[in-house]
Design an enzyme around this catalytic site. Structure first.
Site, short mmCIF file in Angstrom:
data_model
loop_
_atom_site.label_atom_id
_atom_site.label_comp_id
_atom_site.label_asym_id
_atom_site.label_seq_id
_atom_site.Cartn_x
_atom_site.Cartn_y
_atom_site.Cartn_z
N ASN A 13 -0.86 -11.39 -0.23
CA ASN A 13 0.50 -11.41 -0.77
C ASN A 13 0.45 -12.08 -2.13
OD1 ASN A 13 3.19 -11.76 -1.30
ND2 ASN A 13 3.59 -13.19 0.41
N TRP A 14 0.52 -11.26 -3.16
CA TRP A 14 0.35 -11.80 -4.53
C TRP A 14 1.61 -12.49 -5.04
CZ3 TRP A 14 -2.42 -7.12 -7.38
CH2 TRP A 14 -3.69 -6.93 -6.80
N LYS A 15 2.71 -12.33 -4.33
CA LYS A 15 3.98 -12.95 -4.73
C LYS A 15 4.32 -12.58 -6.19
CE LYS A 15 3.18 -16.33 -1.18
NZ LYS A 15 3.43 -17.64 -0.62
N HIS A 101 9.78 -12.15 4.82
CA HIS A 101 8.96 -13.29 4.39
C HIS A 101 9.86 -14.52 4.23
CE1 HIS A 101 6.43 -15.92 2.02
NE2 HIS A 101 5.41 -15.21 2.44
N GLU A 103 9.99 -16.79 2.11
CA GLU A 103 10.50 -17.04 0.76
C GLU A 103 11.70 -16.15 0.45
OE1 GLU A 103 6.73 -16.70 -1.29
OE2 GLU A 103 6.11 -18.63 -0.48
N GLU A 169 3.86 -17.12 10.22
CA GLU A 169 3.69 -17.98 9.05
C GLU A 169 4.57 -19.22 9.21
OE1 GLU A 169 2.10 -15.72 5.48
OE2 GLU A 169 4.25 -15.47 5.43
N GLY A 175 1.81 -22.37 1.23
CA GLY A 175 1.65 -22.93 -0.12
C GLY A 175 1.55 -24.44 -0.16
N SER A 215 -1.49 -21.19 3.90
CA SER A 215 -2.64 -21.93 3.35
C SER A 215 -3.97 -21.51 3.99
CB SER A 215 -2.42 -23.44 3.48
OG SER A 215 -1.25 -23.83 2.77
N GLY A 236 -1.70 -15.90 0.79
CA GLY A 236 -0.97 -16.01 -0.47
C GLY A 236 -1.91 -16.47 -1.57
N GLY A 237 -1.89 -17.76 -1.86
CA GLY A 237 -2.64 -18.33 -2.99
C GLY A 237 -4.08 -17.86 -3.07
P1 PGA Z 1 -0.19 -19.22 1.14
O1 PGA Z 1 0.97 -18.12 1.34
O2 PGA Z 1 -1.45 -18.62 1.66
O3 PGA Z 1 -0.21 -19.49 -0.33
O4 PGA Z 1 0.22 -20.42 1.94
C1 PGA Z 1 1.03 -17.32 2.49
C2 PGA Z 1 2.24 -16.42 2.42
O5 PGA Z 1 3.30 -16.86 1.97
O6 PGA Z 1 2.18 -15.24 2.80
#
Ligand code: PGA
Length: 253
Positions: A13-15, A101, A103, A169, A175, A215, A236-237
């Site tokens: 997930n590149w956000k 998601h 976010e 999640e 994050g 994470s 994500g990251g």
């Molecule tokens: P993260 O994000 O790996 O940076 O914690 C995961 C996500 O939001 O899908």
């Protein structure tokens, strides 16, 4: 079906990150890495932001890496400024859509009903929904984790889905560098699998990939992936660094 027979699924997930040039380069490094031995049995999907989808789809056209949208509107078309429809995602080369998601739930006040409508829209447009679920830190501390997961899962499944995945999640792990322990993750995944069994029948439930997100890194992934109900990662990251993302893919099988 045993966990061994569920093919691992690793999603990036590149956000709201990367520009076209970086995204194309990331795809090329990823493709080269996946073509090099040892071979992986994992399925891989990346979720770029909307303007990057054409570039990414073009780079990945001759690869096994799938592309998905990070969101979609529940309607099919019309006056919805700033939104993107399921058919536009399919037309751009996507086969997946993230739904719910945390976010989006947080930044755009998406509630369970809207998430359910997005899941249904994805299915109508031949996109596999990746349905994100998870409790906040306060909810976990209040002992509400399972109640939250149950509410989110029951409400999301309103139509028949041919193919979909869940992503557990925990919001407090996204994050933050705080990862769920393998035991915590397995407990939540097993709960979701049992509930899927109740909702869809045992046979269907055993085939649904349940990913962990929050994470995830090449360091913590090996301990998580051996859990029987954990079938991959929504990253994500670490998915922005192809070596880290490849590290997570490789340890997953
Ligand atoms: P993260 O994000 O790996 O940076 O914690 C995961 C996500 O939001 O899908």
């Amino acid at each position: 079906m045993s966990a061994e027979r569920r093919r691992p699924l690793i999603a990036g997930n590149w956000k709201m990150n990367l520009l076209k040039g970086d995204a194309a380069e990331l795809c090329r490094v990823l493709k080269r890495g996946l073509a090099a031995p040892p071979a992986t049995s994992a399925r891989v999907v990346v979720f770029p932001s909307f303007p990057l989808i054409p570039v990414v789809a073009r780079e990945l056209v001759d690869s096994d890496v799938a592309v998905g949208g990070q969101d979609l509107h529940p309607g099919d078309k019309g006056a919805h400024t700033g939104d993107v429809s399921g058919s536009q995602l399919t037309d751009a080369g996507c086969t997946w859509a993230l739904c719910g998601h945390s976010e989006r739930r947080r930044d755009h006040h998406e509630g369970d009903d809207l998430v359910a409508a997005k899941v249904a829209a994805a299915a109508r447009h031949h996109l596999s929904p990746m349905i994100c679920l998870g409790e906040t830190r306060d909810e976990r501390q209040a002992g509400q984790t399972f109640a939250v997961l149950e509410r989110q899962l029951r409400s999301a499944l309103t139509v028949r889905l041919d193919a979909f995945a869940l992503a557990y999640e925990p919001v407090w792990a996204i994050g933050t560098g705080d990862t769920a322990t393998p035991e915590m993750a397995q407990e939540a995944h097993a709960f979701l699998r049992r509930l899927l069994g109740e909702l869809l029948g045992e046979g269907a439930a055993t085939g649904v990939p349940i990913l962990y997100g929050g994470s995830a890194t090449p360091d913590n992934a090996p301990g998580l992936i051996v859990q029987p109900d954990l079938d991959g990662f929504l990253v994500g990251g670490a998915s922005l660094d192809p070596q880290k993302f490849l590290g997570i893919i490789r340890c997953s099988g």
